[in-house]
Design an enzyme around this catalytic site. Structure first.
Site, PDB file in Angstrom:
ATOM      1  N   CYS B  79       0.841  -1.213   0.000  1.00  0.00           N
ATOM      2  CA  CYS B  79       0.000   0.000   0.000  1.00  0.00           C
ATOM      3  C   CYS B  79       0.874   1.260   0.000  1.00  0.00           C
ATOM      4  O   CYS B  79       1.602   1.480  -0.955  1.00  0.00           O
ATOM      5  CB  CYS B  79      -0.988  -0.039   1.161  1.00  0.00           C
ATOM      6  SG  CYS B  79      -2.356   1.127   0.950  1.00  0.00           S
ATOM      7  N   HIS B 191      -3.662  -5.285  -0.238  1.00  0.00           N
ATOM      8  CA  HIS B 191      -3.202  -5.783   1.056  1.00  0.00           C
ATOM      9  C   HIS B 191      -3.196  -7.308   1.060  1.00  0.00           C
ATOM     10  O   HIS B 191      -4.229  -7.914   1.311  1.00  0.00           O
ATOM     11  CB  HIS B 191      -4.111  -5.264   2.173  1.00  0.00           C
ATOM     12  CG  HIS B 191      -3.962  -3.804   2.417  1.00  0.00           C
ATOM     13  ND1 HIS B 191      -3.077  -3.299   3.330  1.00  0.00           N
ATOM     14  CD2 HIS B 191      -4.548  -2.740   1.827  1.00  0.00           C
ATOM     15  CE1 HIS B 191      -3.131  -1.975   3.305  1.00  0.00           C
ATOM     16  NE2 HIS B 191      -4.017  -1.610   2.404  1.00  0.00           N
ATOM     17  N   GLU B 193      -2.106  -9.221   3.292  1.00  0.00           N
ATOM     18  CA  GLU B 193      -2.424  -9.709   4.650  1.00  0.00           C
ATOM     19  C   GLU B 193      -3.921  -9.700   4.934  1.00  0.00           C
ATOM     20  O   GLU B 193      -4.365 -10.208   5.946  1.00  0.00           O
ATOM     21  CB  GLU B 193      -1.666  -8.871   5.699  1.00  0.00           C
ATOM     22  CG  GLU B 193      -2.213  -7.476   5.983  1.00  0.00           C
ATOM     23  CD  GLU B 193      -1.905  -6.408   4.934  1.00  0.00           C
ATOM     24  OE1 GLU B 193      -1.377  -6.764   3.851  1.00  0.00           O
ATOM     25  OE2 GLU B 193      -2.197  -5.228   5.195  1.00  0.00           O
TER      26      GLU B 193
END
Lengths: 258, 211
Positions: B79, B191, B193
């Site tokens: 990001c 993202h 994650e």
């Protein structure tokens, strides 16, 4: 194309999932971490925990629920209920939440939304709006809505559309819009209100309150123009699974993540 | 050892837990020496570009991060951690980046037509799950289907000067670069994650990435 998000919501009281009808008559629906894991495995796009006790001592319990969830679930997690200060937000983010939803505290002191967005970024600030219809046109169609707080009991006199605008300008990254008229009724979202607010702001709007069957999710996305749809009881009580709902939406030409 | 750089930005716990889940030996640290000692480095980032850049500088982490990259060791930016690799960002004024990916970071227009409802504009931020087209073969894409969905939340995106630096592309109103890199750098606008199995696979690929 970006997928429309399907978001199961878990109302959590003292570390347990509960579900009520129009904010009363709570039923125990299990362990939030287990529920979160199941939704993640089924392909939920995001999860929302709403802490509906939010007394000081229970805040720690919620942090622990968030912490244990974030260890095992790798989709976005929003936490709401009792978020009143930047320190509350920081604690939830440190525990593993991605976004915090702010409701009564924004009504009480709108500047809080600006402060939160400045410190943590708009992407983690969701403003939750609980609204009721207060005016119909001569055909009986709802045309004006006002903000209510304290689980729908406390009128504020604030116009929902103006409020949504204001919250956007204060840096809210998203709006979680719940109809107090519809919540718990299983009769579908407040579509006119959802459409009115979604058209009025440039940030994403999550429709909430009233889902009883998959058709309601489709209506919320299509007629309501919502960017994401939130539902609680249809998923908790296994009336429908997430893949079932997503296949239904896909068959009706809605972009979903399967 | 994988070091996740902690400069006060964002949800580091998700990044570290996801890396641990796929077998990584992870340290989340704000100490320059933990950055220097890392075999692999992850630079996350949420919020505004200028804040991220300033906080990184203040914590005296910029130099060790750049040294790691110059040393040719695996680097993953996420990001704003990706955006900082560019020459400059136009978020709230013009701010200088690391200059490792020639190009700049620009805002999405709020006037992009919504393909699902032509009367409406697309919402900004771009928030949600959107397919990523793998524009090149790369070890980091291994085991992930082309056009797999990843989770995005951003209002700004990178524009590369050299097409060769684009590793992934996504369409949200316009086609934009959603993954960049060269040599030991891989960085994503999305993202990983927060992108469930596809994201975990990408992180696993990073843990195992041999240069």
């Amino acid at each position: 194309m970006m997928a429309k998000r399907i978001i199961p919501c878990l109302d959590v009281k003292a570390g347990r999932v509960v579900k009520g009808v129009q904010f009363e008559g709570l039923v125990d629906a299990g362990d939030p971490v287990e529920a979160a894991k199941r939704y993640d495995e089924e392909g939920a796009d995001e999860l929302t925990f709403l802490d509906i006790t939010a007394t000081h001592e229970d805040r720690g319990i919620m942090e622990d629920v968030v912490r244990r969830t974030a260890e095992q679930v790798f989709i976005p997690l929003t936490v709401g209920g009792g978020i009143r200060t930047n320190d509350d937000i920081r604690r939830m983010l440190v525990a593993g939440a991605d976004k915090c939803s702010i409701n009564s505290a924004a009504v009480k002191r709108p500047e809080f939304v600006r402060e939160a967005a400045e410190q943590f970024g708009s992407q983690c600030v969701v403003v939750a709006i609980d609204a009721k219809c207060v005016e119909h046109d001569k055909h009986g169609r709802p045309i004006r809505w006002e903000i209510f707080t304290h689980g729908g009991r406390q009128p504020t006199g604030i116009d929902a559309l103006e409020w949504a605008h204001r919250m956007e300008s204060f840096g809210s990254g998203e709006i979680l819009l719940t109809s107090m008229d519809k919540d718990g009724t299983k009769s579908g979202y407040a579509l006119e209100m959802t459409r009115a607010i979604s058209d009025a702001v440039t940030i994403p709007v999550i429709a909430s309150g009233g889902v009883g069957e998959p058709k309601h999710l489709l209506e919320g996305l299509r007629q309501g123009g919502a960017d994401a749809v939130l539902a609680a009881s249809i998923f908790h009580f296994r009336e429908y699974t997430i893949p079932q709902v997503k296949r239904y939406l896909r068959d009706n030409h809605i972009a979903v993540r399967l | 050892m994988i070091t996740v750089v902690d400069y006060g930005s964002g949800n580091l716990r998700s990044v570290s837990k996801a890396l641990e889940k796929v077998g990584g030996n992870v340290v989340v640290s704000a100490h320059p020496e933990d950055v220097t000692q890392a075999d692999r480095l992850v630079l996350p980032g949420v919020g505004a570009f200028a804040d991220c850049r300033r906080n990184l500088d203040r914590a005296q982490l910029t130099e060790p991060v750049l040294a790691h990259i110059r040393a040719g060791k695996p680097f993953l930016g996420i990001c704003v951690g990706m955006q900082m690799l560019f020459d400059e960002s136009h978020e709230f004024g013009v701010h200088e980046g690391f200059g490792l990916i020639p190009g700049k970071v620009e805002a999405f227009s709020k006037k992009m037509q919504d393909p699902a409802d032509l009367k409406r504009h697309l919402k900004v931020p771009h928030m949600g799950w959107t397919p990523v087209h793998q524009t090149v073969e790369h070890p980091m894409w291994q085991g992930i289907e082309d056009m797999a969905h990843f989770y995005f939340v951003h209002s700004f995106h990178g524009v590369v000067d050299h097409q060769a630096h684009q590793l992934g592309q996504t369409t949200y109103g316009i086609p934009f670069t959603s993954a960049v890199g060269h040599d030991n750098i891989f960085a994503t606008q999305f993202h990983p994650e927060k992108s469930q199995n596809n994201g975990l696979r990408l992180l696993e690929n990073f843990v195992n990435w041999q240069l």
